[in-house]
Design an enzyme around this catalytic site. Structure first.
Site, mmCIF file in Angstrom:
data_model
loop_
_atom_site.group_PDB
_atom_site.id
_atom_site.type_symbol
_atom_site.label_atom_id
_atom_site.label_comp_id
_atom_site.label_asym_id
_atom_site.label_seq_id
_atom_site.Cartn_x
_atom_site.Cartn_y
_atom_site.Cartn_z
ATOM 1 N N PHE A 121 -18.944 -7.814 -13.291
ATOM 2 C CA PHE A 121 -18.567 -9.210 -13.477
ATOM 3 C C PHE A 121 -19.229 -10.049 -12.389
ATOM 4 O O PHE A 121 -19.031 -9.782 -11.199
ATOM 5 C CB PHE A 121 -17.046 -9.308 -13.377
ATOM 6 C CG PHE A 121 -16.479 -10.603 -13.855
ATOM 7 C CD1 PHE A 121 -16.453 -10.903 -15.207
ATOM 8 C CD2 PHE A 121 -15.952 -11.515 -12.965
ATOM 9 C CE1 PHE A 121 -15.911 -12.093 -15.669
ATOM 10 C CE2 PHE A 121 -15.409 -12.708 -13.409
ATOM 11 C CZ PHE A 121 -15.387 -12.993 -14.765
ATOM 12 N N SER A 124 -19.071 -14.801 -8.301
ATOM 13 C CA SER A 124 -19.288 -15.389 -6.975
ATOM 14 C C SER A 124 -20.765 -15.670 -6.697
ATOM 15 O O SER A 124 -21.654 -15.031 -7.256
ATOM 16 C CB SER A 124 -18.770 -14.441 -5.891
ATOM 17 O OG SER A 124 -17.401 -14.228 -6.073
ATOM 18 N N GLY A 129 -17.306 -18.812 -3.482
ATOM 19 C CA GLY A 129 -16.482 -17.600 -3.500
ATOM 20 C C GLY A 129 -15.102 -17.927 -4.039
ATOM 21 O O GLY A 129 -14.839 -17.780 -5.229
ATOM 22 N N GLY A 240 -7.604 -8.396 -13.634
ATOM 23 C CA GLY A 240 -8.269 -7.732 -12.513
ATOM 24 C C GLY A 240 -7.336 -7.580 -11.328
ATOM 25 O O GLY A 240 -7.358 -6.558 -10.633
ATOM 26 N N ARG A 266 1.884 18.136 13.411
ATOM 27 C CA ARG A 266 1.388 17.870 14.763
ATOM 28 C C ARG A 266 2.525 18.056 15.778
ATOM 29 O O ARG A 266 3.544 17.359 15.717
ATOM 30 C CB ARG A 266 0.853 16.434 14.814
ATOM 31 C CG ARG A 266 0.472 15.949 16.187
ATOM 32 C CD ARG A 266 -0.813 16.549 16.669
ATOM 33 N NE ARG A 266 -1.295 15.904 17.871
ATOM 34 C CZ ARG A 266 -2.236 16.404 18.642
ATOM 35 N NH1 ARG A 266 -2.798 17.586 18.336
ATOM 36 N NH2 ARG A 266 -2.642 15.771 19.716
ATOM 37 N N GLY A 338 -5.796 9.920 18.098
ATOM 38 C CA GLY A 338 -7.249 10.025 18.286
ATOM 39 C C GLY A 338 -7.948 10.616 17.074
ATOM 40 O O GLY A 338 -9.052 10.197 16.711
ATOM 41 N N GLU A 361 -11.569 -10.341 -5.584
ATOM 42 C CA GLU A 361 -10.748 -10.775 -6.737
ATOM 43 C C GLU A 361 -9.654 -11.758 -6.320
ATOM 44 O O GLU A 361 -8.538 -11.733 -6.830
ATOM 45 C CB GLU A 361 -10.222 -9.573 -7.513
ATOM 46 C CG GLU A 361 -11.396 -8.777 -8.058
ATOM 47 C CD GLU A 361 -11.141 -7.998 -9.317
ATOM 48 O OE1 GLU A 361 -10.131 -8.236 -9.982
ATOM 49 O OE2 GLU A 361 -11.989 -7.150 -9.631
ATOM 50 N N GLY A 362 -10.019 -12.624 -5.371
ATOM 51 C CA GLY A 362 -9.090 -13.630 -4.878
ATOM 52 C C GLY A 362 -8.469 -13.195 -3.572
ATOM 53 O O GLY A 362 -7.767 -12.182 -3.515
HETATM 54 N N1 COS Z 1 -5.756 -18.005 -17.296
HETATM 55 C C1 COS Z 1 -6.397 -18.883 -18.145
HETATM 56 N N2 COS Z 1 -6.782 -20.106 -17.758
HETATM 57 C C2 COS Z 1 -6.519 -20.485 -16.496
HETATM 58 C C3 COS Z 1 -5.868 -19.643 -15.584
HETATM 59 C C4 COS Z 1 -5.486 -18.363 -16.033
HETATM 60 N N3 COS Z 1 -4.873 -17.520 -15.217
HETATM 61 N N4 COS Z 1 -5.759 -20.276 -14.398
HETATM 62 C C5 COS Z 1 -6.319 -21.491 -14.565
HETATM 63 N N5 COS Z 1 -6.769 -21.604 -15.826
HETATM 64 C C6 COS Z 1 -7.421 -22.772 -16.399
HETATM 65 C C7 COS Z 1 -6.462 -23.956 -16.368
HETATM 66 O O1 COS Z 1 -5.680 -24.005 -17.554
HETATM 67 C C8 COS Z 1 -7.392 -25.128 -16.263
HETATM 68 O O2 COS Z 1 -7.929 -25.444 -17.524
HETATM 69 P P1 COS Z 1 -8.138 -26.994 -17.975
HETATM 70 O O3 COS Z 1 -8.255 -27.835 -16.725
HETATM 71 O O4 COS Z 1 -9.413 -26.941 -18.741
HETATM 72 O O5 COS Z 1 -6.957 -27.309 -18.786
HETATM 73 C C9 COS Z 1 -8.546 -24.566 -15.445
HETATM 74 O O6 COS Z 1 -8.500 -23.157 -15.572
HETATM 75 C C10 COS Z 1 -8.465 -24.983 -13.991
HETATM 76 O O7 COS Z 1 -7.195 -24.606 -13.497
HETATM 77 P P2 COS Z 1 -6.659 -25.070 -12.091
HETATM 78 O O8 COS Z 1 -6.737 -26.549 -12.025
HETATM 79 O O9 COS Z 1 -5.349 -24.419 -11.841
HETATM 80 O O10 COS Z 1 -7.768 -24.449 -11.146
HETATM 81 P P3 COS Z 1 -8.205 -24.860 -9.712
HETATM 82 O O11 COS Z 1 -9.550 -25.485 -9.808
HETATM 83 O O12 COS Z 1 -7.131 -25.575 -9.014
HETATM 84 O O13 COS Z 1 -8.441 -23.432 -8.992
HETATM 85 C C11 COS Z 1 -7.963 -21.239 -8.271
HETATM 86 C C12 COS Z 1 -7.716 -22.384 -9.263
HETATM 87 C C13 COS Z 1 -8.101 -21.639 -6.821
HETATM 88 C C14 COS Z 1 -6.741 -20.404 -8.412
HETATM 89 C C15 COS Z 1 -9.230 -20.533 -8.753
HETATM 90 O O14 COS Z 1 -10.357 -21.284 -8.420
HETATM 91 C C16 COS Z 1 -9.339 -19.117 -8.240
HETATM 92 O O15 COS Z 1 -8.678 -18.212 -8.717
HETATM 93 N N6 COS Z 1 -10.231 -18.922 -7.236
HETATM 94 C C17 COS Z 1 -10.498 -17.611 -6.723
HETATM 95 C C18 COS Z 1 -11.642 -17.029 -7.459
HETATM 96 C C19 COS Z 1 -11.799 -15.595 -7.103
HETATM 97 O O16 COS Z 1 -10.888 -14.805 -7.291
HETATM 98 N N7 COS Z 1 -12.995 -15.250 -6.640
HETATM 99 C C20 COS Z 1 -13.303 -13.921 -6.324
HETATM 100 C C21 COS Z 1 -14.105 -13.379 -7.435
HETATM 101 S S1 COS Z 1 -14.259 -11.670 -7.360
HETATM 102 S S2 COS Z 1 -14.653 -11.384 -9.289
#
Ligand code: COS
Length: 385
Positions: A121, A124, A129, A240, A266, A338, A361-362
């Site tokens: 997937f 990032s 990120g 995830g 131990r 140790g 994953e966040g």
């Molecule tokens: N499932 C489905 N849709 C979702 C959702 C979920 N769990 N969470 C949010 N959405 C949708 C919302 O419905 C919204 O849609 P619309 O605005 O089109 O109606 C949209 O996504 C944005 O939602 P929200 O406003 O809550 O998002 P934010 O921009 O405030 O950000 C966070 C949300 C910070 C939680 C998000 O950016 C995030 O998870 N960031 C971390 C990313 C991450 O994990 N990165 C590491 C990747 S490793 S693969």
């Protein structure tokens, strides 16, 4: 929560495989940074790479509780293998199931469910990120193709997977609603693997950049509709996060079991160190921490199986279990003293493997944002103002 006979059978099957076939190879693979190709092949045969996929697409059609139990067992033996299993099963198979066309499912999900294709997937980027909506990768429609440009970073399986779900902006002015998801295979023109990260832990799984330079992606490889990408990513991350929480649980349990075993053997001051109250209290704290993680993981998984909204519970499980794994693996090293600081014992690897769990994953901080948004419930109102 009470586990069914079927849950216990799946847990037993995964435990036998993980302890007999996987655990003996984990230390050497970690040291040599060796991809667990042969173990993944075995896992494909055992059905561990298509656990949540319905039988019509060649999967095992198991529930999320079974998946979490199996994930914890694999992580108990090798966290590097477990992260590949998690990304593949939860985010990738899950996204194809939710958003794939019948043709895409036939072409990609069927071999994925058997482990013939491992999928990664790619969300990032170097400058995006925690805030994926600020990504810079673009995909421009030209005739029968999308032309993909940009760099993806920290991609698990970047050098080894055969298929990638890549997120890019089809409408750069539309914020998160301008992001789309694509199925990209390694042989597509203009796609290269970039630098390999030199990591602290989970060293048997490769993490790389992906470079797209006018990469030609056939238009029928769009996953979902144009603009669905952010929701593909967020819903994939819900699944995830249950996977990574279960991985954390398995790693924490492994550290606890090793530490208990060592403390009983131990001898210092003429008696096993496990006789000392200071250590007994430490072990009690570790066991309670692990158990709390188990309950949160199973709760999130069971909610998902009941088809209830589970973003908050997935984030709670990920938050607690990943922090727990960091605490418990650190405490296990303390108990080993140790010896724990050397590569002679697996707790040193557990400690390194645990560190990334509160990041990928966040991050822990992102999980708290998701949880607080759900608990306080004022987010949508504020956005409308
Ligand atoms: N499932 C489905 N849709 C979702 C959702 C979920 N769990 N969470 C949010 N959405 C949708 C919302 O419905 C919204 O849609 P619309 O605005 O089109 O109606 C949209 O996504 C944005 O939602 P929200 O406003 O809550 O998002 P934010 O921009 O405030 O950000 C966070 C949300 C910070 C939680 C998000 O950016 C995030 O998870 N960031 C971390 C990313 C991450 O994990 N990165 C590491 C990747 S490793 S693969």
């Amino acid at each position: 929560m009470e586990l069914t006979r079927e849950h216990l059978m799946i847990q037993k099957m995964a435990r036998e495989f993980a302890r007999k076939d996987l655990a003996p190879l984990a230390a050497e693979r970690d040291q040599k940074h060796e991809y667990p190709a042969e173990s993944l092949r075995q896992m494909g045969e055992l059905g561990l790479l298509g656990m949540l996929v319905p039988e019509e697409y060649g999967g095992e059609h198991m529930d999320t509780v079974s998946y979490a139990l199996a994930m914890a067992e694999v992580a108990y033996a090798c966290a590097s293998t477990a992260v590949i299993m998690s990304v593949h099963n939860s985010i990738c198979c899950g996204s194809l199931l939710r958003f794939g066309t019948p043709e895409q499912k036939e072409r990609y999900l069927v071999p994925m469910a058997k482990g013939k294709i491992i999928c990664s997937f790619a969300l990032s980027e170097p400058e995006a990120g925690s805030d994926p909506a600020s990504m810079e990768a673009t995909a421009e429609k030209q005739g029968d193709y999308y032309i993909l440009n940009g760099t993806k970073r920290w991609i698990t399986g970047g050098a080894t997977s055969g298929l990638f779900i890549v997120l890019a902006k089809t409408d750069p002015d539309a914020g998160h609603r301008g992001i789309s998801a694509f199925l990209v295979t390694r042989d597509m023109e203009g796609f290269e693997t970039g630098r390999l990260e030199d990591k602290m832990g989970q060293c048997a799984s490769d993490t790389t950049d992906l470079l797209f330079s006018n990469c030609k992606v056939p238009a029928d490889h769009l996953l979902g509709k144009e603009g669905d990408g952010f929701v593909v990513a967020m819903s994939g991350l819900d699944d995830g996060r249950i996977g990574i929480a279960a991985l954390s649980l398995g790693l924490g349990q492994a550290a606890l079991d090793h530490a208990v075993d060592y403390a009983k053997k131990r001898v210092q001051f003429g008696r096993p160190i496990a006789d000392n109250q200071g250590l007994r209290w430490m072990i009690a704290d570790m066991a309670t921490d692990v158990e709390a993680a188990r309950l949160l993981v199973l709760n999130a998984a069971a909610k998902k199986d009941r088809k209830e909204a589970c973003s908050k519970e997935a984030s709670m499980a990920k938050l607690h279990a990943s922090e727990m794994a960091n605490r418990v693996t650190g405490q296990a090293i303390q108990i080993y003293g140790g010896y724990g600081y050397t590569r002679e014992f697996p707790v040193e690897r557990f400690y390194r493997d645990a560190r990334v769990l509160t990041i990928y994953e966040g991050t822990t901080q992102i999980q708290k944002i998701v949880i607080a948004n759900h608990v306080i419930g004022d987010r949508k109102k504020k956005k409308k103002k």
